[in-house]
Design an enzyme around this catalytic site. Structure first.
Site, PDB file in Angstrom:
ATOM      1  CE  LYS A   9      20.822 -28.922  47.112  1.00 55.90           C
ATOM      2  NZ  LYS A   9      21.553 -30.164  46.711  1.00 55.90           N
ATOM      3  CE1 TYR A  49      25.961 -27.075  45.383  1.00 58.40           C
ATOM      4  CE2 TYR A  49      24.325 -26.022  43.990  1.00 58.40           C
ATOM      5  CZ  TYR A  49      24.639 -26.789  45.095  1.00 58.40           C
ATOM      6  OH  TYR A  49      23.633 -27.267  45.907  1.00 58.40           O
ATOM      7  CG  PHE A  57      27.361 -33.906  39.618  1.00 62.69           C
ATOM      8  CD1 PHE A  57      27.188 -32.744  40.350  1.00 62.69           C
ATOM      9  CD2 PHE A  57      28.435 -34.732  39.939  1.00 62.69           C
ATOM     10  CE1 PHE A  57      28.048 -32.409  41.386  1.00 62.69           C
ATOM     11  CE2 PHE A  57      29.304 -34.406  40.977  1.00 62.69           C
ATOM     12  CZ  PHE A  57      29.111 -33.233  41.704  1.00 62.69           C
ATOM     13  NE  ARG A  85      27.955 -31.624  54.949  1.00 61.72           N
ATOM     14  CZ  ARG A  85      28.075 -31.674  53.612  1.00 61.72           C
ATOM     15  NH1 ARG A  85      27.543 -30.728  52.843  1.00 61.72           N
ATOM     16  NH2 ARG A  85      28.690 -32.670  53.045  1.00 61.72           N
ATOM     17  NE  ARG A 102      21.265 -33.858  51.004  1.00 62.36           N
ATOM     18  CZ  ARG A 102      22.519 -33.412  50.925  1.00 62.36           C
ATOM     19  NH1 ARG A 102      23.507 -34.094  51.491  1.00 62.36           N
ATOM     20  NH2 ARG A 102      22.788 -32.293  50.288  1.00 62.36           N
ATOM     21  CG  ASN A 112      20.758 -33.743  47.408  1.00 58.26           C
ATOM     22  OD1 ASN A 112      20.379 -32.641  47.023  1.00 58.26           O
ATOM     23  ND2 ASN A 112      22.031 -34.051  47.553  1.00 58.26           N
ATOM     24  CG  HIS A 115      24.037 -26.233  50.077  1.00 59.07           C
ATOM     25  ND1 HIS A 115      25.161 -26.858  49.579  1.00 59.07           N
ATOM     26  CD2 HIS A 115      24.482 -25.181  50.815  1.00 59.07           C
ATOM     27  CE1 HIS A 115      26.237 -26.193  49.989  1.00 59.07           C
ATOM     28  NE2 HIS A 115      25.857 -25.168  50.740  1.00 59.07           N
ATOM     29  CD  GLU A 126      28.461 -22.889  50.916  1.00 59.85           C
ATOM     30  OE1 GLU A 126      27.635 -23.155  51.822  1.00 59.85           O
ATOM     31  OE2 GLU A 126      29.115 -23.773  50.314  1.00 59.85           O
TER      32      GLU A 126
HETATM   33  P1  IDP Z   1      26.572 -32.098  49.452  1.00 59.14           P
HETATM   34  O1  IDP Z   1      25.364 -31.328  48.969  1.00 59.14           O
HETATM   35  O2  IDP Z   1      26.178 -33.253  50.325  1.00 59.14           O
HETATM   36  O3  IDP Z   1      27.618 -31.217  50.082  1.00 59.14           O
HETATM   37  P2  IDP Z   1      28.326 -32.260  47.120  1.00 59.14           P
HETATM   38  O4  IDP Z   1      29.255 -33.389  46.820  1.00 59.14           O
HETATM   39  O5  IDP Z   1      28.909 -30.963  47.558  1.00 59.14           O
HETATM   40  O6  IDP Z   1      27.236 -32.783  48.161  1.00 59.14           O
HETATM   41  O7  IDP Z   1      27.465 -32.029  45.802  1.00 59.14           O
HETATM   42  C1  IDP Z   1      26.654 -30.875  45.666  1.00 59.14           C
HETATM   43  C2  IDP Z   1      25.324 -31.272  45.086  1.00 59.14           C
HETATM   44  O8  IDP Z   1      25.517 -31.738  43.749  1.00 59.14           O
HETATM   45  C3  IDP Z   1      24.618 -32.429  45.787  1.00 59.14           C
HETATM   46  O9  IDP Z   1      23.883 -32.026  46.931  1.00 59.14           O
HETATM   47  C4  IDP Z   1      23.705 -32.921  44.685  1.00 59.14           C
HETATM   48  O10 IDP Z   1      22.562 -32.068  44.544  1.00 59.14           O
HETATM   49  C5  IDP Z   1      24.573 -32.755  43.463  1.00 59.14           C
HETATM   50  N1  IDP Z   1      25.316 -33.972  43.143  1.00 59.14           N
HETATM   51  C6  IDP Z   1      26.465 -34.407  43.701  1.00 59.14           C
HETATM   52  N2  IDP Z   1      26.870 -35.568  43.159  1.00 59.14           N
HETATM   53  C7  IDP Z   1      25.954 -35.857  42.196  1.00 59.14           C
HETATM   54  C8  IDP Z   1      25.810 -36.941  41.262  1.00 59.14           C
HETATM   55  O11 IDP Z   1      26.612 -37.874  41.206  1.00 59.14           O
HETATM   56  N3  IDP Z   1      24.722 -36.882  40.451  1.00 59.14           N
HETATM   57  C9  IDP Z   1      23.819 -35.874  40.477  1.00 59.14           C
HETATM   58  N4  IDP Z   1      23.913 -34.845  41.344  1.00 59.14           N
HETATM   59  C10 IDP Z   1      24.960 -34.835  42.197  1.00 59.14           C
HETATM   60 MG    MG Z   2      28.833 -29.746  49.227  1.00 58.63          MG
END
Ligand code: IDP
Ligand code: MG
Length: 149
Positions: A9, A49, A57, A85, A102, A112, A115, A126
């Site tokens: 990212k 997304y 968010f 993962r 992370r 974070n 992805h 994807e």
């Molecule tokens: P992942 O990246 O671990 O698969 P997901 O739940 O798919 O997590 O969420 C996608 C992305 O959305 C996360 O990597 C993060 O950048 C963002 N995200 C998810 N939950 C939150 C939140 O509560 N606050 C801000 N950003 C969030």
């Molecule tokens: Mg995800």
């Protein structure tokens, strides 16, 4: 055979963590099938997304992923979804184990760093939205017999 789509990212690029993260993936023995730098457009971000549309968010997430250049990678091989993962760690870096990407480099969920596809189906979906088929390579590696049983 699975494919995982990985995005370094904008924060990972800005912080100079590209080589470190790529190095971790490469040293693990993962096989790259695609690799490029790009700017994620609003349209692509929303498509990628889509499952998060409507969540609180979402707007911030789209702003984040489109805020600067990213590096996109496809890795292919046996069990790559779970393997990657696990290397990436929990979504919230506060909860991510030390030793994960992370957990070693991140502090906040909204920054974070990386992805990675969460299932073989999302890996395929994807990969196809980020890469044209002629941008992907298949290669034989003689070292594979020392990596896979
Ligand atoms: P992942 O990246 O671990 O698969 P997901 O739940 O798919 O997590 O969420 C996608 C992305 O959305 C996360 O990597 C993060 O950048 C963002 N995200 C998810 N939950 C939150 C939140 O509560 N606050 C801000 N950003 C969030
Ligand atoms: Mg995800």
């Amino acid at each position: 055979m699975e494919r995982s789509l990985i995005i370094l990212k904008p924060d990972a690029v800005q912080r100079g963590l590209v080589s470190t993260i790529l190095g971790r993936l490469e040293q693990r023995g993962l096989r790259f099938a695609g690799l490029k730098m790009m700017h994620v457009t609003q349209e692509l971000a929303r498509k990628h997304y889509a499952e998060h549309e409507g969540k609180p968010f979402f707007a911030g997430l789209i702003e984040y992923i489109t805020s600067g250049p990213v590096v996109v990678i496809v890795v292919s091989g046996k069990n790559v979804i779970e393997t990657v993962r696990t290397m990436v760690g929990a979504t919230n870096p506060v909860k991510a184990a030390p030793g994960t990407i992370r957990g070693d480099f991140g502090l906040e969920i909204g920054r974070n760093l990386i992805h990675a596809s969460d299932s073989p189906e999302s890996g395929e979906r994807e990969t196809s939205i980020f890469f044209a088929s002629n941008e992907l390579v298949t290669m034989e590696r003689s070292v594979d017999r020392w990596i896979y049983e």
